[in-house]
Design a protein around this motif. Sequence first.
Motif, PDB file in Angstrom:
ATOM      1  N   TYR A  23       0.820  -1.215   0.000  1.00  0.00           N
ATOM      2  CA  TYR A  23       0.000   0.000   0.000  1.00  0.00           C
ATOM      3  C   TYR A  23       0.851   1.261   0.000  1.00  0.00           C
ATOM      4  O   TYR A  23       0.429   2.299  -0.514  1.00  0.00           O
ATOM      5  N   GLU A  24       2.063   1.181   0.526  1.00  0.00           N
ATOM      6  CA  GLU A  24       2.976   2.323   0.439  1.00  0.00           C
ATOM      7  C   GLU A  24       3.375   2.585  -1.013  1.00  0.00           C
ATOM      8  O   GLU A  24       3.644   3.726  -1.402  1.00  0.00           O
ATOM      9  N   ALA A  25       3.380   1.539  -1.825  1.00  0.00           N
ATOM     10  CA  ALA A  25       3.776   1.669  -3.232  1.00  0.00           C
ATOM     11  C   ALA A  25       2.647   2.151  -4.138  1.00  0.00           C
ATOM     12  O   ALA A  25       2.851   2.309  -5.351  1.00  0.00           O
ATOM     13  N   GLN A  26       1.479   2.417  -3.608  1.00  0.00           N
ATOM     14  CA  GLN A  26       0.326   2.782  -4.431  1.00  0.00           C
ATOM     15  C   GLN A  26       0.503   4.117  -5.144  1.00  0.00           C
ATOM     16  O   GLN A  26       1.061   5.071  -4.597  1.00  0.00           O
ATOM     17  N   THR A  27      -0.012   4.185  -6.372  1.00  0.00           N
ATOM     18  CA  THR A  27      -0.012   5.456  -7.107  1.00  0.00           C
ATOM     19  C   THR A  27      -1.058   6.411  -6.540  1.00  0.00           C
ATOM     20  O   THR A  27      -0.882   7.631  -6.602  1.00  0.00           O
ATOM     21  N   PHE A  28      -2.146   5.876  -6.015  1.00  0.00           N
ATOM     22  CA  PHE A  28      -3.172   6.697  -5.360  1.00  0.00           C
ATOM     23  C   PHE A  28      -2.819   6.781  -3.877  1.00  0.00           C
ATOM     24  O   PHE A  28      -2.650   5.752  -3.216  1.00  0.00           O
ATOM     25  N   LYS A  29      -2.703   7.986  -3.350  1.00  0.00           N
ATOM     26  CA  LYS A  29      -2.163   8.187  -2.004  1.00  0.00           C
ATOM     27  C   LYS A  29      -3.170   8.674  -0.966  1.00  0.00           C
ATOM     28  O   LYS A  29      -2.862   8.681   0.220  1.00  0.00           O
ATOM     29  N   ASP A  30      -4.355   9.089  -1.400  1.00  0.00           N
ATOM     30  CA  ASP A  30      -5.279   9.776  -0.494  1.00  0.00           C
ATOM     31  C   ASP A  30      -6.190   8.784   0.227  1.00  0.00           C
ATOM     32  O   ASP A  30      -7.394   8.728  -0.026  1.00  0.00           O
ATOM     33  N   ASN A  50       5.810  -0.033  14.368  1.00  0.00           N
ATOM     34  CA  ASN A  50       7.008   0.267  13.584  1.00  0.00           C
ATOM     35  C   ASN A  50       6.653   0.710  12.165  1.00  0.00           C
ATOM     36  O   ASN A  50       7.279   1.630  11.614  1.00  0.00           O
ATOM     37  N   MET A  51       5.653   0.071  11.569  1.00  0.00           N
ATOM     38  CA  MET A  51       5.269   0.417  10.199  1.00  0.00           C
ATOM     39  C   MET A  51       4.649   1.808  10.122  1.00  0.00           C
ATOM     40  O   MET A  51       4.757   2.476   9.080  1.00  0.00           O
ATOM     41  N   ARG A  52       4.025   2.258  11.178  1.00  0.00           N
ATOM     42  CA  ARG A  52       3.472   3.617  11.194  1.00  0.00           C
ATOM     43  C   ARG A  52       4.568   4.650  10.934  1.00  0.00           C
ATOM     44  O   ARG A  52       4.318   5.710  10.360  1.00  0.00           O
ATOM     45  N   LYS A  53       5.788   4.357  11.378  1.00  0.00           N
ATOM     46  CA  LYS A  53       6.910   5.273  11.192  1.00  0.00           C
ATOM     47  C   LYS A  53       7.479   5.190   9.782  1.00  0.00           C
ATOM     48  O   LYS A  53       8.203   6.076   9.346  1.00  0.00           O
ATOM     49  N   GLU A  54       7.157   4.093   9.085  1.00  0.00           N
ATOM     50  CA  GLU A  54       7.749   3.840   7.770  1.00  0.00           C
ATOM     51  C   GLU A  54       6.854   4.245   6.614  1.00  0.00           C
ATOM     52  O   GLU A  54       7.347   4.661   5.556  1.00  0.00           O
ATOM     53  N   VAL A  55       5.536   4.131   6.784  1.00  0.00           N
ATOM     54  CA  VAL A  55       4.625   4.412   5.680  1.00  0.00           C
ATOM     55  C   VAL A  55       4.103   5.839   5.751  1.00  0.00           C
ATOM     56  O   VAL A  55       4.130   6.480   6.809  1.00  0.00           O
TER      57      VAL A  55
END
Length: 278
Positions: A23-30, A50-55
């Motif tokens: 989902y971090e790689a998605q073209t749609f971000k909103d 931990n992922m909250r800090k990364e995405v």
Amino acid sequence: MKLSVIITTYNAPAWLQKVLWGYEAQTFKDFEMVIADDGSADETRLLIDNMRKEVSYPVQHIWQSDEGFRKCAILNKAIVASQTDYLVISDGDCIPRKDFLEVHINKRKQGYFLSGGYSKLPMDISQKITKEDIFNQNCFDIDWLKANGLPATFRNNKFTAKGFKASLLNFITPTNASWNGHNSSAWKKDIYAVNGFNEQMRYGALDREMGERLENSGIKGLQIRYSAVCVHLDHSRGYKNKEDLARNKAIWMKSRKEKLTWIEDGIVKSAKPVSQPA
């Protein structure tokens, strides 16, 4: 935010991490992420922290205690917690292709829900997929998949179909445009109108049953299985048993036969419909 993504998980942090990278790689971000957690242990909570800090997208972690397979209950809790009027519902073992949410947001339509599919991967490929493979989209490249042992089948067209070919395959596929829990989306008001998922159901047909009520209420399915692509990571299903499958099928067939649009054990525990969310 324009949509909420709801994914279910249970004690599978390694798979969940790969999905969140997807989902971090998605073209749609909103969008926001709502993780519907059916009682996972602390390892999953720590991963999410931990992922909250990364995405880059906001993440809600909706958790309930582990009292057996209660996917419907945690999905209903996540639906209530979601903060937008359009919901994409998938699983914590399904990595989305980079255009997955773009397809869902562009094809949404009043009076309809969207019905997608998935491509199952064997365990060895599921384990082999790295963060780099997700961001580089290797795990959706048919040549990479074949090189790593994916069998050749007609379903592999999901990885190569674009534009007109994808639309044609969506049109001619014999598969019904049913509600599939790994890849479907709908307006939140329409899900509320049928009272969400039936919490009397355990594993088996729980997604189809809600889709049946959506269709009975006049909300029809639109096929996007060759447009909105995700890969399913392999796992065991220790919660699967013949008794639950038979019981759930009977509940589903009752909803079909009687044209039910409402169940009492859903988002609200009531025989009367609730008002729609704003």
